[in-house]
Design a protein around this motif. Structure first.
Motif, mmCIF file in Angstrom:
data_model
loop_
_atom_site.group_PDB
_atom_site.id
_atom_site.type_symbol
_atom_site.label_atom_id
_atom_site.label_comp_id
_atom_site.label_asym_id
_atom_site.label_seq_id
_atom_site.Cartn_x
_atom_site.Cartn_y
_atom_site.Cartn_z
ATOM 1 N N ASN A 321 0.821 -1.209 0.000
ATOM 2 C CA ASN A 321 0.000 0.000 0.000
ATOM 3 C C ASN A 321 0.856 1.260 0.000
ATOM 4 O OD1 ASN A 321 -2.804 -0.806 -0.027
ATOM 5 N ND2 ASN A 321 -2.387 -1.803 1.927
ATOM 6 N N ILE A 322 1.900 1.265 0.813
ATOM 7 C CA ILE A 322 2.871 2.359 0.836
ATOM 8 C C ILE A 322 4.249 1.725 0.729
ATOM 9 C CG2 ILE A 322 3.865 4.251 2.188
ATOM 10 C CD1 ILE A 322 1.118 4.625 3.485
ATOM 11 N N GLY A 323 5.071 2.200 -0.190
ATOM 12 C CA GLY A 323 6.404 1.657 -0.370
ATOM 13 C C GLY A 323 7.462 2.740 -0.367
ATOM 14 N N ALA A 349 6.101 -1.254 2.726
ATOM 15 C CA ALA A 349 7.544 -1.409 2.503
ATOM 16 C C ALA A 349 8.254 -0.193 3.064
ATOM 17 C CB ALA A 349 7.845 -1.554 1.015
ATOM 18 N N PHE A 350 9.297 -0.457 3.830
ATOM 19 C CA PHE A 350 10.155 0.621 4.321
ATOM 20 C C PHE A 350 11.573 0.060 4.326
ATOM 21 C CE2 PHE A 350 11.814 4.016 6.955
ATOM 22 C CZ PHE A 350 11.015 5.100 6.607
ATOM 23 N N GLY A 351 12.174 0.094 3.141
ATOM 24 C CA GLY A 351 13.455 -0.560 2.955
ATOM 25 C C GLY A 351 13.289 -2.027 2.626
ATOM 26 N N THR A 352 12.492 -2.719 3.416
ATOM 27 C CA THR A 352 12.089 -4.092 3.127
ATOM 28 C C THR A 352 10.582 -4.166 3.262
ATOM 29 O OG1 THR A 352 12.535 -6.410 3.666
ATOM 30 C CG2 THR A 352 12.302 -4.885 5.518
ATOM 31 N N THR A 353 9.988 -5.283 2.907
ATOM 32 C CA THR A 353 8.535 -5.365 2.908
ATOM 33 C C THR A 353 8.015 -6.025 4.179
ATOM 34 O OG1 THR A 353 8.610 -7.463 1.692
ATOM 35 C CG2 THR A 353 8.401 -5.444 0.391
ATOM 36 N N PHE A 354 6.779 -5.667 4.527
ATOM 37 C CA PHE A 354 6.124 -6.173 5.722
ATOM 38 C C PHE A 354 4.694 -6.563 5.369
ATOM 39 C CE2 PHE A 354 9.236 -2.970 6.899
ATOM 40 C CZ PHE A 354 9.994 -3.604 7.889
ATOM 41 N N THR A 355 4.213 -7.642 5.975
ATOM 42 C CA THR A 355 2.841 -8.069 5.728
ATOM 43 C C THR A 355 1.859 -7.465 6.718
ATOM 44 O OG1 THR A 355 3.206 -10.058 7.046
ATOM 45 C CG2 THR A 355 3.553 -10.228 4.656
ATOM 46 N N SER A 356 2.369 -6.697 7.681
ATOM 47 C CA SER A 356 1.484 -6.008 8.624
ATOM 48 C C SER A 356 2.090 -4.674 9.014
ATOM 49 C CB SER A 356 1.258 -6.851 9.886
ATOM 50 O OG SER A 356 2.436 -6.875 10.681
ATOM 51 N N LEU A 357 1.229 -3.746 9.389
ATOM 52 C CA LEU A 357 1.713 -2.452 9.869
ATOM 53 C C LEU A 357 2.480 -2.628 11.182
ATOM 54 C CD1 LEU A 357 1.813 0.646 9.711
ATOM 55 C CD2 LEU A 357 -0.369 0.691 10.939
ATOM 56 N N ALA A 358 2.022 -3.519 12.046
ATOM 57 C CA ALA A 358 2.688 -3.722 13.339
ATOM 58 C C ALA A 358 4.137 -4.143 13.145
ATOM 59 C CB ALA A 358 1.932 -4.752 14.163
ATOM 60 N N ALA A 359 4.385 -5.012 12.178
ATOM 61 C CA ALA A 359 5.759 -5.449 11.923
ATOM 62 C C ALA A 359 6.603 -4.297 11.405
ATOM 63 C CB ALA A 359 5.750 -6.591 10.916
#
Length: 441
Positions: A321-323, A349-359
């Motif tokens: 959604n946001i990268g 994604a923030f440098g790498t990808t995440f499947t949840s906002l919490a992560a």
């Protein structure tokens, strides 16, 4: 207003009469063209009762303070003013009220070159060979309320934008419907600054032979993209590319585009504030390359990058959604954003990808006020992305961030919903909603 030469006129008026024969013969500041009227005449006075037959004739008679009203008919002519207006006496070229002119030349629809204080409004530009509206080397130009469609051809070397602003300044592109052009809908090129692109609809623009046409493309610094709706474009809904530094995109709605909702590549100092970005092919809000010093705040980004294809275009590229990619994370701030997926996929994604906002929050310590929740759109299947009661986007924004607006995409005021806690909101108004729409309880 009618200016009439009289035998008893003062010396000043006599001088004006000699300098401007239009005044001397009693012409008005309103000129008219309508080829459909049987008594039209290019040798006539250009009045409402005896209009000119051709646009070229009407344009040739313009002076500062004049308005040219174009009536019914299809005109294979280009609007190309030979003079400028002034701040107090602009030139206006517009549709004759109640009539529906179409400009369809084998050239530009309107060519505003090295001019100032000119407005083009209420016209339809259809099937032009070159840009529907072309503005270059100009300032204080207003392009508003027009329909631009079918510009260019869908083959290499012949694609063109619907509206282009090139090397110009302090101008407005507003409330236009720019669709089905064979190239980008609205283009702001290098050397253009102080351009406000607001309230436009840009949709179904495509080069046709490659994925490249955007709804709005800005590659110059210091401009504002505000309250636009971009959808079903071949590439991204809104794009800022190399050279497009320090621009603001706020309160835009962008959905179902063939690449990103909002794309930012190799640009610095950008602000993406309060946009609604839904169901785009790849990353909804995308900041990548050498981009830096970015703020991504108060947005709603839902179901982006989770579909395998868009109109035959592969979506198997960067998703989420946001990268925030490449070197961008080190100087990018993200906060107060709502993200959500109705299916499995990459959330962020923030440098790498995440499947949840919490992560993502745990790994980066960004998005302290962010939320992963269903935005409760009124009808996403019908592209109605307004908020319903109970949405987690209500009363959760940061109204103090630079670029935050005091009203929403539809001009509705910010309203405090008594049924919603303001615990996560910040700024002078603790009840701004996330995304482009303000819920009205």
């Amino acid at each position: 207003m009618t200016l009439v030469g009289r035998t008893s006129a003062a010396v000043v008026l006599s001088g004006l009469m000699l300098a401007n024969p239009l005044i001397a013969r009693g012409a008005t500041t309103d000129l008219f063209v309508d080829k459909s009227m049987p008594n039209c005449s290019d040798s006539g006075p250009g009045t409402a009762t005896t209009p000119y037959c051709t646009v070229v004739k009407g344009v040739s008679k313009l002076a500062a303070g004049f308005t040219l009203n174009i009536g019914d008919g299809t005109y294979a002519e280009t609007i190309k003013p030979a003079v400028s207006g002034t701040a107090s006496a602009p030139i206006v070229i517009t549709a004759w009220p109640g009539r529906n002119p179409v400009l369809s030349p084998a050239s530009f629809g309107a060519n505003i070159s090295s001019r100032s204080f000119v407005t083009v409004s209420g016209l339809t530009f259809s099937g032009t060979k070159y840009d529907g509206v072309y503005v270059t080397g100009s300032n204080n130009i207003t392009v508003t309320g027009n329909t631009v469609t079918g510009a260019g051809q869908p083959v290499s070397g012949k694609t063109v934008p619907g509206i282009s602003i090139r090397g110009s300044s302090d101008s407005v592109v507003s409330s236009n419907n720019v669709h089905h052009n064979n190239g980008t809908g609205i283009l702001v090129t290098a050397g253009s600054t102080g351009i406000l692109v607001t309230g436009n609809s840009a949709s179904f623009n495509a080069e046709g032979y490659r994925r490249n046409a955007n709804g709005i493309n800005v590659i110059s610094p210091g401009n504002t993209v505000l309250r636009n709706v971009t959808h079903d474009n071949e590439d991204s809904g809104i794009q800022f590319y190399t050279g497009g530094d320090n621009n603001l995109a706020a309160l835009n709605v962008t959905y179902n585009n063939g690449d990103h909702g909002i794309d930012d590549l190799n640009v610095t100092g950008g602000r993406l504030i309060g946009n609604t970005v839904y169901r785009n092919c790849t990353t909804g809000i995308n900041v990548e390359g050498t981009s830096g010093n970015y703020q991504v705040i108060d947005n709603v980004a839902v179901d982006n990058g989770v579909y395998p294809a868009y109109n035959g275009i592969s979506c198997a590229r960067r998703a989420g959604n946001i990268g925030i990619w490449d070197s961008a994370p080190s100087s990018t701030t993200v906060d107060h954003n709502l993200v959500w997926l109705t299916t499995s996929g990459k959330m962020y994604a923030f440098g790498t990808t995440f499947t949840s906002l919490a992560a993502m929050q745990a790994a980066t310590h960004q998005e302290a006020h962010g939320v992963q929740a269903d935005p409760r759109f009124v009808s996403p299947a019908a592209w109605n992305l307004r908020l319903q009661a109970g949405s987690a986007a209500i009363d959760r924004g940061d109204s103090g961030v630079s670029g935050a607006q005091s009203s929403d995409i539809e001009g509705l005021p910010r309203v405090d919903d008594p049924a919603t806690s303001n615990a996560f909101a910040e700024g002078p108004r603790t009840y701004d909603d996330l995304g482009a729409y303000e819920y009205q309880p």
